[in-house]
Design a protein around this motif. Structure first.
Motif, PDB file in Angstrom:
ATOM      1  N   MET A   7       0.754  -1.042  -0.170  1.00 46.27           N
ATOM      2  CA  MET A   7      -0.167   0.468   0.199  1.00 46.27           C
ATOM      3  C   MET A   7       0.594   1.009   0.218  1.00 46.27           C
ATOM      4  O   MET A   7       1.898   1.146   0.724  1.00 46.27           O
ATOM      5  CB  MET A   7      -0.996   0.242   1.342  1.00 46.27           C
ATOM      6  N   GLN A   8       0.506   2.686  -0.389  1.00 44.80           N
ATOM      7  CA  GLN A   8       1.222   3.822  -0.345  1.00 44.80           C
ATOM      8  C   GLN A   8       0.553   4.318   0.760  1.00 44.80           C
ATOM      9  O   GLN A   8      -0.492   4.325   0.503  1.00 44.80           O
ATOM     10  CB  GLN A   8       0.754   4.249  -1.557  1.00 44.80           C
ATOM     11  N   ILE A   9       1.440   4.954   1.114  1.00 42.84           N
ATOM     12  CA  ILE A   9       1.252   5.932   2.450  1.00 42.84           C
ATOM     13  C   ILE A   9       0.975   7.567   1.921  1.00 42.84           C
ATOM     14  O   ILE A   9       1.184   8.057   1.039  1.00 42.84           O
ATOM     15  CB  ILE A   9       2.344   6.335   3.245  1.00 42.84           C
ATOM     16  N   ILE A  10      -0.571   7.718   2.086  1.00 44.48           N
ATOM     17  CA  ILE A  10      -0.548   8.824   1.530  1.00 44.48           C
ATOM     18  C   ILE A  10      -1.127   9.441   3.104  1.00 44.48           C
ATOM     19  O   ILE A  10      -1.553  11.181   3.073  1.00 44.48           O
ATOM     20  CB  ILE A  10      -2.220   8.662   1.720  1.00 44.48           C
ATOM     21  N   SER A  11      -0.792   9.197   4.642  1.00 37.58           N
ATOM     22  CA  SER A  11      -1.157  10.194   5.136  1.00 37.58           C
ATOM     23  C   SER A  11       0.543  10.157   6.591  1.00 37.58           C
ATOM     24  O   SER A  11      -0.012   8.530   7.122  1.00 37.58           O
ATOM     25  CB  SER A  11      -2.003  10.853   5.975  1.00 37.58           C
ATOM     26  N   ALA A  17       0.113   5.541  10.408  1.00 40.05           N
ATOM     27  CA  ALA A  17       0.306   6.284   8.811  1.00 40.05           C
ATOM     28  C   ALA A  17      -1.540   5.682   8.484  1.00 40.05           C
ATOM     29  O   ALA A  17      -2.222   5.095   8.807  1.00 40.05           O
ATOM     30  CB  ALA A  17       0.819   5.842   8.031  1.00 40.05           C
ATOM     31  N   VAL A  18      -1.399   6.264   7.367  1.00 39.13           N
ATOM     32  CA  VAL A  18      -3.247   6.341   6.439  1.00 39.13           C
ATOM     33  C   VAL A  18      -2.401   5.707   4.628  1.00 39.13           C
ATOM     34  O   VAL A  18      -1.415   6.140   4.568  1.00 39.13           O
ATOM     35  CB  VAL A  18      -4.130   6.931   6.343  1.00 39.13           C
ATOM     36  N   ALA A  19      -2.868   4.967   4.942  1.00 38.80           N
ATOM     37  CA  ALA A  19      -2.430   3.714   3.406  1.00 38.80           C
ATOM     38  C   ALA A  19      -3.305   3.216   2.544  1.00 38.80           C
ATOM     39  O   ALA A  19      -4.621   3.206   2.831  1.00 38.80           O
ATOM     40  CB  ALA A  19      -1.856   2.350   3.726  1.00 38.80           C
ATOM     41  N   GLY A  23      -7.710   2.966  -3.965  1.00 36.40           N
ATOM     42  CA  GLY A  23      -8.817   3.971  -3.643  1.00 36.40           C
ATOM     43  C   GLY A  23      -9.159   2.936  -2.602  1.00 36.40           C
ATOM     44  O   GLY A  23      -9.717   3.463  -1.765  1.00 36.40           O
ATOM     45  N   VAL A  24      -8.627   1.516  -1.652  1.00 38.66           N
ATOM     46  CA  VAL A  24      -9.558   1.540  -0.005  1.00 38.66           C
ATOM     47  C   VAL A  24      -8.162   2.062   1.131  1.00 38.66           C
ATOM     48  O   VAL A  24      -6.610   1.853   0.244  1.00 38.66           O
ATOM     49  CB  VAL A  24      -9.337   0.012  -0.199  1.00 38.66           C
TER      50      VAL A  24
END
Length: 76
Positions: A7-11, A17-19, A23-24
């Protein structure tokens, strides 16, 4: 079966973190990582924990293979 998912870290907020993948979005603890992570990095998320950092090429290749294996057609 338990599977860790790239998963890609978005925050990032401290050791949380939020990954995101496809879209999930999921929250993931960063407590088990030795590596620093930043927005845009890829990690393997398993059971709510980021367990490994990986480069984008490996992440995308793994995701492509997982999509191939876990499609409805391949599940019988």
């Amino acid at each position: 079966m338990c599977v860790g998912v790239p998963m890609q870290i978005i925050s990032v907020d401290g050791d949380q973190a939020v990954a995101e993948v496809d879209g999930v979005k999921r929250e993931a603890s960063l407590m088990l990582l030795n590596d620093e992570v930043a927005v845009g990095d890829f990690v393997i998320v398993h059971a709510g924990f980021a367990i490994s950092k990986l480069d984008e090429e490996d992440a995308r290749e793994t995701l492509a293979l997982m999509r191939e294996v876990f499609t409805p057609e391949s599940m019988g």
